[in-house]
Enzyme design. Structure first.
Site, PDB file in Angstrom:
ATOM      1  N   GLY B  71       0.811  -1.213   0.000  1.00  0.00           N
ATOM      2  CA  GLY B  71       0.000   0.000   0.000  1.00  0.00           C
ATOM      3  C   GLY B  71       0.845   1.264   0.000  1.00  0.00           C
ATOM      4  N   THR B  72       1.900   1.255   0.791  1.00  0.00           N
ATOM      5  CA  THR B  72       2.744   2.450   0.881  1.00  0.00           C
ATOM      6  C   THR B  72       3.393   2.770  -0.456  1.00  0.00           C
ATOM      7  OG1 THR B  72       3.150   2.270   3.244  1.00  0.00           O
ATOM      8  CG2 THR B  72       4.827   3.391   1.958  1.00  0.00           C
ATOM      9  N   ASN B 151      -8.377   4.093   8.038  1.00  0.00           N
ATOM     10  CA  ASN B 151      -7.761   2.966   8.734  1.00  0.00           C
ATOM     11  C   ASN B 151      -7.953   3.021  10.249  1.00  0.00           C
ATOM     12  OD1 ASN B 151      -6.071   5.284   8.349  1.00  0.00           O
ATOM     13  ND2 ASN B 151      -4.371   4.148   9.201  1.00  0.00           N
ATOM     14  N   GLN B 179      -7.935  -0.185   3.043  1.00  0.00           N
ATOM     15  CA  GLN B 179      -8.866  -0.705   4.052  1.00  0.00           C
ATOM     16  C   GLN B 179     -10.232  -1.062   3.474  1.00  0.00           C
ATOM     17  OE1 GLN B 179      -8.077  -1.468   7.145  1.00  0.00           O
ATOM     18  NE2 GLN B 179      -6.091  -0.459   7.323  1.00  0.00           N
ATOM     19  N   ALA B 200      -1.870  -6.534  -0.009  1.00  0.00           N
ATOM     20  CA  ALA B 200      -2.292  -7.933   0.130  1.00  0.00           C
ATOM     21  C   ALA B 200      -2.494  -8.352   1.585  1.00  0.00           C
ATOM     22  CB  ALA B 200      -1.264  -8.861  -0.521  1.00  0.00           C
ATOM     23  N   HIS B 201      -1.651  -7.844   2.473  1.00  0.00           N
ATOM     24  CA  HIS B 201      -1.678  -8.405   3.831  1.00  0.00           C
ATOM     25  C   HIS B 201      -2.864  -7.920   4.662  1.00  0.00           C
ATOM     26  CE1 HIS B 201      -0.036  -5.107   6.477  1.00  0.00           C
ATOM     27  NE2 HIS B 201       0.274  -4.628   5.284  1.00  0.00           N
ATOM     28  N   THR B 237      12.433  -7.207 -10.584  1.00  0.00           N
ATOM     29  CA  THR B 237      11.875  -8.542 -10.787  1.00  0.00           C
ATOM     30  C   THR B 237      10.652  -8.730  -9.898  1.00  0.00           C
ATOM     31  OG1 THR B 237      14.018  -9.425 -11.373  1.00  0.00           O
ATOM     32  CG2 THR B 237      12.363 -11.023 -10.646  1.00  0.00           C
ATOM     33  N   CYS B 325       0.640   7.064  20.170  1.00  0.00           N
ATOM     34  CA  CYS B 325       1.660   6.696  21.146  1.00  0.00           C
ATOM     35  C   CYS B 325       2.368   5.403  20.773  1.00  0.00           C
ATOM     36  CB  CYS B 325       1.062   6.547  22.543  1.00  0.00           C
ATOM     37  SG  CYS B 325       1.156   8.059  23.514  1.00  0.00           S
TER      38      CYS B 325
HETATM   39  S1  FES Z   1       3.542   8.478  26.010  1.00  0.00           S
HETATM   40 FE1  FES Z   1       2.867  10.063  27.247  1.00  0.00          FE
HETATM   41  S2  FES Z   1       3.804   9.717  29.142  1.00  0.00           S
HETATM   42 FE2  FES Z   1       4.346   8.072  27.906  1.00  0.00          FE
END
Ligand code: FES
Lengths: 126, 389
Positions: B71-72, B151, B179, B200-201, B237, B325
């Protein structure tokens, strides 16, 4: 990314969670990077931190560092506690993943703020 | 411990039949499709058969399908390939503010190269207002790229109208369909996009392979140069086993799309209904109905996403965070922010994405561990306590 066993252990069984009624000092910090929040309460007697509790809204590392710092400061003198840096906390947890290093700021900053708060209160009471 | 995988938007397991179809192309049928001998011919036949299968996904000609590494790469080729090929006409590109990073970062790169990028805002569901698109198309606009299904939230963007507007103005339209592929039909006859990316994945095929639909006549230049593979649009290839796997996976998801959608809908609806009964203060992000049946993005107020992921993982349940995060960056999700969801709520979001191998017991198991986890984390949260006072 993976956490050390110690981080996971503290995350799973965090020490000293909660609030202290009538605390002698409170430190609340928000992490500007990610928005996570920590609040730390201390009880001080004869310049010793005799009790400490925390509440944290944050990632696994944030919760683990919060827990760890409460263990590190309990029964320490204020002077000793002031020396605790984010590195002290991260090291005590056997390190943090690189992109999670900032999380230990949260705990160290909250601690220093709580001590500051205590000193301020003392002054204004004196 | 029971294991429950609920992160199918991240990746899916390779279906055993897909794997079976791929294996000979690692073993006795290992030839290079560019070779003239028998080995080469066998590989070439497989390559073209896979192309025909993938063409069925878009209801297009096999000659409009090009294989890539995923996709990328498809997104990169679409954005940069069209940008470079059409720079004489203009250097203005319009995308939405909830695009995948492959699109966002490609545009960021182009911006440094002197292109102008317009980011269209979205409403609370993540929808782009067609009027905004219309208003922002200029004489030098060369490309519009808006993703089909988001996504993070699973919300289906009603792109028909957007495509119509772009076409009217003679601007190319690309959609990231990673997606949506296999979950909702993408007939380029009815939905006349010029370019579309798939991987594909995400559909029970292997990792490292994808495809791009490029409408005949589209001006685009290749990003990798070398041999005349993929009709000179993508040198290198061909990953024959992977491509065979992609073809097989597409065929499989097309065959029983309705049946699986029904199954997924049942799982997610049951899950959400029961969750609402056991955990309070939750919120569904994205549109409540215009969504693919597999994905739910839910905010658990007062609890940060990563701590939920970790706790669920310890119980054998794999989910993802809507917030970034976990993906290394720390700002809350750009998608949820664009939908004007408050940062603390965005940070509390979890994406549950179900797949065809999930069963109702997985729902029950997850619900048997989740409420306790949320309660524990909320009891530690300074902002949940506050909001209760
Ligand atoms: S990610 Fe925010 S304190 Fe750890």
């Amino acid at each position: 990314m993976s956490y050390s066993d110690k981080v996971i252990e503290h995350f799973t069984n965090p020490r000293n969670v909660g609030e202290i009624e009538n605390p002698d000092g409170v430190g609340e910090v928000g992490n500007p990077v990610c928005g996570d929040i920590m609040k730390l309460f201390i009880k001080v007697e004869n310049d010793h931190i005799v009790d400490v509790k925390f509440k944290t809204f944050g990632c696994g590392a944030a919760i683990a560092t919060s827990s760890m710092i409460t263990e590190l400061v309990k029964n320490k003198t204020l002077e000793e506690a002031e020396k605790i840096s984010r590195k002290t906390v991260a090291d005590a947890l056997d390190g943090l993943p690189k992109n999670k290093l900032h999380c230990s700021n949260l705990a160290a900053d909250a601690l220093h703020k709580a001590i500051e708060d205590y000193k301020k209160r003392k002054k204004s009471n004196a | 411990m029971r294991k429950v995988y609920l992160d199918h938007s991240a990746t899916t397991p390779v279906h055993p039949e897909v794997l079976e179809a791929m294996l000979p192309y690692y073993k006795e049928k290992f030839g290079n499709p560019s070779s003239i001998h028998e080995y080469g011919k066998v590989a070439k036949v497989a390559l073209e058969e896979a192309r025909e299968k993938v063409a069925k996904l878009f209801n297009c000609s096999p000659y409009e399908i090009y294989f890539t590494s995923g996709g990328t790469e498809s997104d990169n080729l679409a954005i940069k390939g069209v940008a470079f090929a059409n720079k004489k006409k203009g250097k203005h590109i319009i995308i939405s503010s909830v695009e995948h990073h492959a699109v966002l970062e490609s545009c960021k790169f182009l911006k440094k190269e002197g292109y102008e990028i317009t980011y269209l805002p979205v409403d609370q569901y993540g929808f782009v207002d067609p009027f905004d698109l219309k208003k922002n198309i200029k004489d030098d606009t060369i490309l519009v790229s808006i993703m089909h299904v988001n996504n993070e939230t699973g919300t289906i963007q009603p792109i028909e109208e957007l495509v119509r507007i772009a076409k009217e103005k003679g601007v190319y339209f690309h959609t990231d369909a990673v997606q949506s592929a296999g979950k909702i039909p993408i007939d380029v006859g009815k939905l006349p996009v010029d370019l579309a990316s798939i991987s594909a994945h995400k559909i029970y095929g292997p990792k490292g392979v994808g495809a791009i639909y490029i409408r005949k006549g589209t001006r685009i230049i290749p990003l990798s140069h070398g041999g005349h593979h993929e009709r000179s649009r993508r040198a290198g290839t061909e990953n024959i086993p992977g491509i065979v796997g992609l073809g097989e996976a597409v065929e499989m998801v097309l065959k029983d799309m309705d049946k699986h959608n029904k199954h997924l809908k049942n799982l997610t609806e049951t899950f959400f209904k029961k969750l609402k009964e056991t955990v309070k203060d939750i919120q569904l992000n994205g549109h409540p109905e215009k969504r693919i049946p597999s994905t739910l993005n839910i905010s658990f107020k007062g609890v940060e996403g990563e701590s939920i992921i970790l706790s669920l993982d310890m119980k054998g349940v794999a989910v993802a965070s809507g917030s970034a995060c976990t993906s290394g960056s720390l700002e809350p999700s750009h998608v949820l922010s664009a939908m004007r969801i408050e940062p603390a709520v965005a940070q509390s979001s979890i994406r549950f994405s179900f797949g065809r191998e999930n069963v109702i017991d997985d729902v029950d198991y997850t619900l048997s561990v989740l409420p306790e986890i949320i309660e524990r984390l909320r009891s530690m949260s300074p902002i949940y306590a506050q909001s209760k006072k």
